[in-house]
Design a protein around this motif. Structure first.
Motif, PDB file in Angstrom:
ATOM      1  N   ARG A  34       0.825  -1.223   0.000  1.00  0.00           N
ATOM      2  CA  ARG A  34       0.000   0.000   0.000  1.00  0.00           C
ATOM      3  C   ARG A  34       0.852   1.263   0.000  1.00  0.00           C
ATOM      4  O   ARG A  34       0.323   2.363  -0.068  1.00  0.00           O
ATOM      5  N   LEU A  35       2.163   1.103   0.145  1.00  0.00           N
ATOM      6  CA  LEU A  35       3.003   2.291   0.355  1.00  0.00           C
ATOM      7  C   LEU A  35       3.482   2.894  -0.954  1.00  0.00           C
ATOM      8  O   LEU A  35       3.983   2.187  -1.838  1.00  0.00           O
ATOM      9  N   ASP A  36       3.345   4.197  -1.050  1.00  0.00           N
ATOM     10  CA  ASP A  36       3.894   4.912  -2.200  1.00  0.00           C
ATOM     11  C   ASP A  36       5.416   4.967  -2.052  1.00  0.00           C
ATOM     12  O   ASP A  36       5.939   5.068  -0.943  1.00  0.00           O
ATOM     13  N   LEU A  37       6.104   4.909  -3.194  1.00  0.00           N
ATOM     14  CA  LEU A  37       7.580   4.969  -3.179  1.00  0.00           C
ATOM     15  C   LEU A  37       8.001   6.257  -3.881  1.00  0.00           C
ATOM     16  O   LEU A  37       7.975   6.344  -5.107  1.00  0.00           O
ATOM     17  N   PRO A  38       8.375   7.287  -3.104  1.00  0.00           N
ATOM     18  CA  PRO A  38       8.654   8.577  -3.758  1.00  0.00           C
ATOM     19  C   PRO A  38      10.012   8.628  -4.462  1.00  0.00           C
ATOM     20  O   PRO A  38      10.178   9.359  -5.422  1.00  0.00           O
ATOM     21  N   VAL A  39      11.001   7.884  -3.978  1.00  0.00           N
ATOM     22  CA  VAL A  39      12.349   7.950  -4.554  1.00  0.00           C
ATOM     23  C   VAL A  39      12.757   6.535  -4.959  1.00  0.00           C
ATOM     24  O   VAL A  39      12.659   5.614  -4.147  1.00  0.00           O
ATOM     25  N   VAL A  40      13.218   6.361  -6.193  1.00  0.00           N
ATOM     26  CA  VAL A  40      13.630   5.020  -6.628  1.00  0.00           C
ATOM     27  C   VAL A  40      15.134   4.849  -6.424  1.00  0.00           C
ATOM     28  O   VAL A  40      15.944   5.588  -6.978  1.00  0.00           O
ATOM     29  N   ASN A  41      15.453   3.869  -5.582  1.00  0.00           N
ATOM     30  CA  ASN A  41      16.836   3.431  -5.416  1.00  0.00           C
ATOM     31  C   ASN A  41      17.118   2.568  -6.641  1.00  0.00           C
ATOM     32  O   ASN A  41      16.485   1.526  -6.830  1.00  0.00           O
ATOM     33  N   TRP A  42      18.051   2.988  -7.500  1.00  0.00           N
ATOM     34  CA  TRP A  42      18.200   2.281  -8.784  1.00  0.00           C
ATOM     35  C   TRP A  42      18.490   0.797  -8.580  1.00  0.00           C
ATOM     36  O   TRP A  42      18.181  -0.025  -9.448  1.00  0.00           O
ATOM     37  N   MET A  43      19.032   0.449  -7.431  1.00  0.00           N
ATOM     38  CA  MET A  43      19.348  -0.968  -7.216  1.00  0.00           C
ATOM     39  C   MET A  43      18.095  -1.810  -6.990  1.00  0.00           C
ATOM     40  O   MET A  43      18.168  -3.035  -6.948  1.00  0.00           O
ATOM     41  N   SER A  44      16.940  -1.160  -6.822  1.00  0.00           N
ATOM     42  CA  SER A  44      15.695  -1.929  -6.656  1.00  0.00           C
ATOM     43  C   SER A  44      14.926  -2.075  -7.959  1.00  0.00           C
ATOM     44  O   SER A  44      13.804  -2.565  -7.971  1.00  0.00           O
ATOM     45  N   VAL A  45      15.511  -1.599  -9.064  1.00  0.00           N
ATOM     46  CA  VAL A  45      14.875  -1.826 -10.366  1.00  0.00           C
ATOM     47  C   VAL A  45      15.221  -3.258 -10.781  1.00  0.00           C
ATOM     48  O   VAL A  45      16.376  -3.687 -10.614  1.00  0.00           O
ATOM     49  N   GLU A  46      14.227  -3.992 -11.254  1.00  0.00           N
ATOM     50  CA  GLU A  46      14.465  -5.381 -11.691  1.00  0.00           C
ATOM     51  C   GLU A  46      15.619  -5.416 -12.681  1.00  0.00           C
ATOM     52  O   GLU A  46      15.625  -4.652 -13.656  1.00  0.00           O
ATOM     53  N   GLY A  47      16.579  -6.289 -12.436  1.00  0.00           N
ATOM     54  CA  GLY A  47      17.701  -6.447 -13.373  1.00  0.00           C
ATOM     55  C   GLY A  47      18.811  -5.437 -13.150  1.00  0.00           C
ATOM     56  O   GLY A  47      19.673  -5.249 -14.009  1.00  0.00           O
ATOM     57  N   SER A  48      18.825  -4.785 -11.988  1.00  0.00           N
ATOM     58  CA  SER A  48      19.797  -3.707 -11.777  1.00  0.00           C
ATOM     59  C   SER A  48      21.247  -4.183 -11.782  1.00  0.00           C
ATOM     60  O   SER A  48      22.162  -3.375 -11.935  1.00  0.00           O
ATOM     61  N   GLU A  49      21.458  -5.499 -11.644  1.00  0.00           N
ATOM     62  CA  GLU A  49      22.833  -6.022 -11.694  1.00  0.00           C
ATOM     63  C   GLU A  49      23.461  -5.634 -13.037  1.00  0.00           C
ATOM     64  O   GLU A  49      24.651  -5.398 -13.127  1.00  0.00           O
ATOM     65  N   ASP A  50      22.607  -5.578 -14.070  1.00  0.00           N
ATOM     66  CA  ASP A  50      23.074  -5.220 -15.408  1.00  0.00           C
ATOM     67  C   ASP A  50      22.567  -3.800 -15.697  1.00  0.00           C
ATOM     68  O   ASP A  50      21.698  -3.587 -16.540  1.00  0.00           O
ATOM     69  N   PHE A  51      23.106  -2.845 -14.979  1.00  0.00           N
ATOM     70  CA  PHE A  51      22.462  -1.518 -14.955  1.00  0.00           C
ATOM     71  C   PHE A  51      22.568  -0.728 -16.249  1.00  0.00           C
ATOM     72  O   PHE A  51      21.868   0.258 -16.428  1.00  0.00           O
ATOM     73  N   GLU A  52      23.409  -1.192 -17.148  1.00  0.00           N
ATOM     74  CA  GLU A  52      23.506  -0.444 -18.409  1.00  0.00           C
ATOM     75  C   GLU A  52      22.453  -0.879 -19.420  1.00  0.00           C
ATOM     76  O   GLU A  52      22.294  -0.247 -20.454  1.00  0.00           O
ATOM     77  N   SER A  53      21.748  -1.978 -19.095  1.00  0.00           N
ATOM     78  CA  SER A  53      20.757  -2.475 -20.066  1.00  0.00           C
ATOM     79  C   SER A  53      19.341  -2.344 -19.537  1.00  0.00           C
ATOM     80  O   SER A  53      18.441  -3.057 -19.973  1.00  0.00           O
ATOM     81  N   LEU A  54      19.132  -1.476 -18.565  1.00  0.00           N
ATOM     82  CA  LEU A  54      17.792  -1.397 -17.970  1.00  0.00           C
ATOM     83  C   LEU A  54      16.813  -0.694 -18.910  1.00  0.00           C
ATOM     84  O   LEU A  54      17.168   0.326 -19.519  1.00  0.00           O
ATOM     85  N   PRO A  55      15.591  -1.228 -19.019  1.00  0.00           N
ATOM     86  CA  PRO A  55      14.612  -0.557 -19.874  1.00  0.00           C
ATOM     87  C   PRO A  55      14.128   0.726 -19.204  1.00  0.00           C
ATOM     88  O   PRO A  55      13.946   0.751 -17.992  1.00  0.00           O
ATOM     89  N   MET A  56      13.950   1.788 -19.960  1.00  0.00           N
ATOM     90  CA  MET A  56      13.517   3.038 -19.329  1.00  0.00           C
ATOM     91  C   MET A  56      12.012   3.216 -19.359  1.00  0.00           C
ATOM     92  O   MET A  56      11.441   3.827 -18.473  1.00  0.00           O
ATOM     93  N   GLU A  57      11.384   2.710 -20.375  1.00  0.00           N
ATOM     94  CA  GLU A  57       9.939   2.936 -20.495  1.00  0.00           C
ATOM     95  C   GLU A  57       9.143   2.000 -19.599  1.00  0.00           C
ATOM     96  O   GLU A  57       8.223   2.414 -18.910  1.00  0.00           O
ATOM     97  N   ASP A  58       9.473   0.735 -19.608  1.00  0.00           N
ATOM     98  CA  ASP A  58       8.648  -0.224 -18.867  1.00  0.00           C
ATOM     99  C   ASP A  58       9.477  -0.928 -17.790  1.00  0.00           C
ATOM    100  O   ASP A  58       9.481  -2.144 -17.701  1.00  0.00           O
TER     101      ASP A  58
END
Ligand SMILES: Cc1ncc(COP(=O)(O)O)c(C=O)c1O
Length: 376
Positions: free
Chosen positions: A226-250
């Protein structure tokens, strides 16, 4: 019993009875910090995987300690941050109500009071001796109450709340129970599976013997989602281990409490230390910590009573913790007794006019007896 004194540094000439203020590092923690310093001196040895593995190792240990699943734990830099994740994430608005206690440590007060700027009604309980009984909370709850926020163990008198009764009460009226467990976790056994606790925020620099600037928050999945997330820690984006290939739109965020991790989560020096300290606590066992501290504080309570001084309500069996406070006849007498105790090189704290004693595994009965000699 193991000689725990040897596993810590020598405090002499001080007698340290102040774990509720700062938990000291065990020797093995310092050895681990030296390992982390080596990595920073020789960054070529720092493997990329460690940025992800280290927080997850610490998370797993914390989860085990409180009976949670690692996906329910976010690593924070303080109790304040854990409480803030919930206080802001719930997106409360005018008409919503929050109930807190005046006896909470400021971490569990001011972020809530700050919600008044949004029109949220924040009611502050002021029970007579600073201890919130279920009946005190019941009077303040309404169908608009979204949160009851309390400290499990009081940093003032050491009284331990009845979380089962309080949680049941607030759930019945449709709200959640947010608990600051800083003065309990590591010192008293707790299992979030057995308790109606929705959020448990903890600073790790006291009873978890961690560095200042470390902590965690347990988020029940029903609340987490239920909690809103105001700031995205980039390491919590799915696949962040490969941070140069992360999708930006979806892009997708991981579905776990770690989306709320403090950024730069892998603070090596801090987390190497916290990992070693929690390992120490697990190895000694929380139960052994409780029993040892209880034995010393029972001795203190008995000695105080013999000398005509009244220990705090944490002397009562159903409210005990690993903290006990006491007062002398008047605020002035208590302040001067505190000064005498400090002059004899005892480290204890004065909180809201009470002398607070918080022993740990390195303390002995002799430490308590010597303290009582000053009270004489
Ligand atoms: C109950 C309690 N919560 C939290 C803290 C520390 O809070 P923070 O990590 O937000 O600085 C303390 C420190 O004394 C405390 O006693």
């Amino acid at each position: 019993m193991r000689n725990y004194r040897e596993e810590f540094f020598d405090f002499s000439p001080a007698i340290y009875l102040n774990c509720a203020y700062q938990g000291p590092f065990p020797r093995k923690t310092v050895a681990q910090i030296q390992e982390a310093v080596e990595l920073k001196c020789h960054p070529d040895r720092l493997e990329a995987d460690e940025y992800f593995d280290l927080p997850n190792r610490v998370r797993a240990r914390i989860a085990r300690l409180i009976g949670a699943h690692p996906t329910e734990i976010a690593l924070t830099n303080s109790a304040t941050q854990g409480i803030g994740i919930v206080a802001t994430g719930l997106q409360l608005k005018a008409g919503d109500e929050v109930v807190v206690s005046a006896g909470n440590f400021p971490s569990n007060l001011f972020t809530w009071l700050h919600l008044r700027r949004l029109g949220v009604k924040v009611e502050v309980l002021k029970p007579p001796n600073g201890f919130v009984r279920p009946e005190d909370a019941a009077q303040a709850l309404s169908p608009h109450t979204k949160v009851l926020a309390l400290d499990w163990v009081s940093y003032i008198h050491g009284g331990r709340l009845d979380l089962a009764a309080l949680g049941e009460l607030v759930h019945r009226s449709g709200g959640i129970l947010v608990v600051d467990g800083t003065q309990g976790v590591g010192a008293l056994e707790v299992n979030v599976r057995d308790l109606p606790v929705d959020v448990l925020a903890v600073a790790a620099y006291k009873w978890l013997l961690g560095p200042y600037g470390t902590g965690f928050v347990y988020l029940h999945p029903g609340v987490r989602d239920r909690l809103d997330l105001p700031v995205v820690n980039w390491m919590s984006v799915e696949g962040s281990e490969d941070f140069e290939s992360l999708p930006m739109e979806d892009f997708a965020l991981v579905h776990a409490a770690r989306v709320f991790d403090v950024p730069e989560t892998s603070n090596f020096i801090n987390l190497y230390a916290l990992e070693a300290s929690i390992e120490f606590v697990e190895d000694a066992s929380v139960r052994a910590v409780t029993l040892h501290c209880r034995r010393l504080l029972d001795r203190l309570a008995g000695g105080l009573e013999q000398r005509g001084l009244k220990p705090s309500l944490a002397a009562q069996p159903d409210r005990q913790s690993t903290i006990l406070s006491f007062q002398s006849g008047s605020p002035q007498a208590t302040a001067s007794l505190y000064e005498r105790i400090r002059a004899k090189r005892f480290s204890v704290s004065l909180r809201q006019g009470m002398i607070r004693v918080s022993p740990y595994l390195y303390n002995t009965e002799e430490d308590i007896d010597r303290l009582l000699e000053i009270v004489e």
